[in-house]
Motif scaffolding. Structure first.
Motif, short mmCIF file in Angstrom:
data_model
loop_
_atom_site.label_atom_id
_atom_site.label_comp_id
_atom_site.label_asym_id
_atom_site.label_seq_id
_atom_site.Cartn_x
_atom_site.Cartn_y
_atom_site.Cartn_z
N ALA A 1 0.82 -1.21 0.00
CA ALA A 1 0.00 0.00 0.00
C ALA A 1 0.85 1.25 0.00
O ALA A 1 1.97 1.28 0.53
CB ALA A 1 -0.92 0.00 1.21
N VAL A 2 0.30 2.30 -0.61
CA VAL A 2 0.94 3.61 -0.63
C VAL A 2 0.22 4.49 0.39
O VAL A 2 -0.97 4.77 0.24
CB VAL A 2 0.85 4.27 -2.02
CG1 VAL A 2 1.48 5.65 -2.00
CG2 VAL A 2 1.52 3.38 -3.06
N PRO A 3 0.90 4.92 1.45
CA PRO A 3 0.21 5.71 2.47
C PRO A 3 -0.13 7.10 1.95
O PRO A 3 0.61 7.71 1.19
CB PRO A 3 1.23 5.79 3.61
CG PRO A 3 2.56 5.59 2.96
CD PRO A 3 2.33 4.70 1.78
N HIS A 4 -1.29 7.60 2.37
CA HIS A 4 -1.72 8.96 2.07
C HIS A 4 -2.17 9.61 3.36
O HIS A 4 -2.65 8.93 4.27
CB HIS A 4 -2.88 8.96 1.06
CG HIS A 4 -2.49 8.47 -0.30
ND1 HIS A 4 -1.83 9.26 -1.21
CD2 HIS A 4 -2.65 7.26 -0.90
CE1 HIS A 4 -1.62 8.56 -2.32
NE2 HIS A 4 -2.10 7.36 -2.15
N PRO A 5 -2.04 10.93 3.49
CA PRO A 5 -2.48 11.60 4.71
C PRO A 5 -3.96 11.34 4.97
O PRO A 5 -4.77 11.34 4.05
CB PRO A 5 -2.22 13.08 4.42
CG PRO A 5 -1.20 13.09 3.33
CD PRO A 5 -1.46 11.86 2.51
N ALA A 6 -4.30 11.09 6.23
CA ALA A 6 -5.70 10.89 6.57
C ALA A 6 -6.46 12.19 6.35
O ALA A 6 -5.94 13.28 6.60
CB ALA A 6 -5.83 10.45 8.03
N PRO A 7 -7.71 12.11 5.87
CA PRO A 7 -8.48 13.32 5.63
C PRO A 7 -8.81 14.03 6.93
O PRO A 7 -9.14 13.40 7.93
CB PRO A 7 -9.76 12.81 4.95
CG PRO A 7 -9.87 11.38 5.39
CD PRO A 7 -8.46 10.90 5.55
N ASP A 8 -8.72 15.33 6.92
CA ASP A 8 -9.07 16.14 8.09
C ASP A 8 -10.52 16.58 7.91
O ASP A 8 -10.81 17.61 7.33
CB ASP A 8 -8.14 17.35 8.19
CG ASP A 8 -8.42 18.19 9.43
OD1 ASP A 8 -9.15 17.72 10.31
OD2 ASP A 8 -7.93 19.34 9.49
N VAL A 9 -11.42 15.76 8.39
CA VAL A 9 -12.85 16.00 8.17
C VAL A 9 -13.54 16.17 9.51
O VAL A 9 -13.73 15.22 10.25
CB VAL A 9 -13.52 14.83 7.41
CG1 VAL A 9 -14.98 15.13 7.15
CG2 VAL A 9 -12.79 14.57 6.10
N PRO A 10 -13.90 17.39 9.89
CA PRO A 10 -14.60 17.59 11.15
C PRO A 10 -16.04 17.11 11.07
O PRO A 10 -16.59 16.93 9.98
CB PRO A 10 -14.54 19.11 11.34
CG PRO A 10 -14.48 19.66 9.95
CD PRO A 10 -13.69 18.65 9.15
#
Length: 348
Positions: A136-145
């Motif tokens: 897997a290629v890591p991606h930043p977790a979404p910042d979703v309030p």
């Protein structure tokens, strides 16, 4: 010919028995090397720095720093290992979904929360999850309030004429969070989703997504109406199919065909949509391992519908979209951050 280097794995669990079982299961698998174990989150971070594992198996409920705390810490580390969550369905379901949204790549369900030999039953699923995570290629977790802001109203689109069906697997909870949180409250088409995830977790996924986007998100029930403003998530362990009676669209749940490798199957969902909605079907294939969705994409295109795929650049695993792309079945493709404008364009 030089043999490939083994996948280095760190086992993180506060149970000594669980650490023993997981270490034994993984050590017996070809191509995997357990480089160490950790008893809690702080111990895990120290071992990550010391041992440089490629993948860690992560318990969530631990004293001191828990699994979510570990994931938050890993997010700021260059070259951090990918995480496979090992969790129990039930009370830990929402916590596990939060972990997937926070960057964990895979989820493996413990057959029991007790320290018994039944833990050995997770062996095959755990080994496969670790191998998938290593690719897997890591991606930043979404910042979703919670109650996230969304784009303004959509104009010029006819509500209810088209149906959007979405399929995803590895990395799917993150991808769905980013996609759905960007959709406006007056999105003009119903959505039906198929996500590969263990049984017992889809209600928690739907609950989390419902809190994070402007649309209503619910776990599928047989006979629930498909309508604009509503997102229906397939229940793990069953296929989600769609049907229409006049202007009313309905979701249907069953186990057939039984021989499919995934329940729910993206192919089954897409094929049922193509049969009923025909050219008004828009299929979206997001990150995931394997080829589920390829046959369904073919059915949608044969019916005159539209198929959109996520580009490799934003995929955690470029497997399912690759299969569709390489078969020449994609109408258009885009990274996840550009998928909503592309989707709205094809709903016009």
């Amino acid at each position: 010919m030089t043999a490939p280097s083994p996948i280095r794995v760190l086992v993180v669990d506060d149970s000594a028995f669980a650490r023993k079982v997981l270490r034994q299961v993984l050590s017996n698998a070809e191509g995997l090397e357990v480089v160490g174990t950790a008893r809690d989150g702080l111990d895990a971070l120290e071992k990550v720095a010391e041992l440089a594992p490629h993948v860690l198996t992560l318990d969530l409920v631990m004293p001191g720093l828990d699994g979510l705390g570990v994931l938050r810490a890993l997010a700021s580390m260059p070259g951090a290992p990918r995480a496979v969550v090992v969790s129990s369905a039930g009370e830990e379901s929402e916590l596990a979904v939060s972990a997937l949204q926070a960057g964990a790549v895979e989820l493996v369900n413990k057959p029991t929360a007790l320290a018994t030999d039944r833990l050995y039953e997770l062996g095959g699923a755990l080994v496969e999850a670790v191998r998938t995570a290593a690719r897997a290629v890591p991606h930043p977790a979404p910042d979703v309030p919670v109650a996230a802001g969304v784009p303004g109203p959509v104009s010029g689109l006819t509500p209810g004429r088209k149906l959007v069906v979405v399929g995803t697997s590895t990395g799917g909870p993150q991808a769905l969070t980013r996609l759905l949180s960007a959709l406006p409250a007056d999105f003009p088409a119903p959505l039906a989703l198929a996500l590969h995830i263990p049984i017992g977790y889809t209600q928690a996924v739907a609950k989390r997504l419902n809190a994070q986007c402007a649309l209503e998100v619910l776990e599928a029930e047989d006979g629930v109406e498909l309508r604009p403003g509503r997102v229906v998530l397939a229940r793990a362990g069953q296929h989600l199919k769609v049907e229409r009676h006049g202007t009313v669209g309905l979701a249907r749940l069953d186990r057939h065909p039984l021989q499919m490798p995934h329940h729910p199957s993206v192919d089954v969902l897409f094929q049922s949509a193509a049969r009923v909605w025909g050219a008004d079907t828009v299929g979206v294939v997001l990150t995931g391992m394997g080829e589920d969705g390829k046959a369904g994409a073919q059915a949608i295109r044969d019916a005159g519908g539209t198929v959109l795929t996520e580009t490799e650049a934003s995929c955690v695993v470029y497997g399912m979209p690759r299969a569709v792309d390489e078969a020449g079945l994609a109408t258009a493709t885009a990274p996840l951050e550009d998928m909503v404008p592309l989707l709205l364009h094809h709903l016009a």
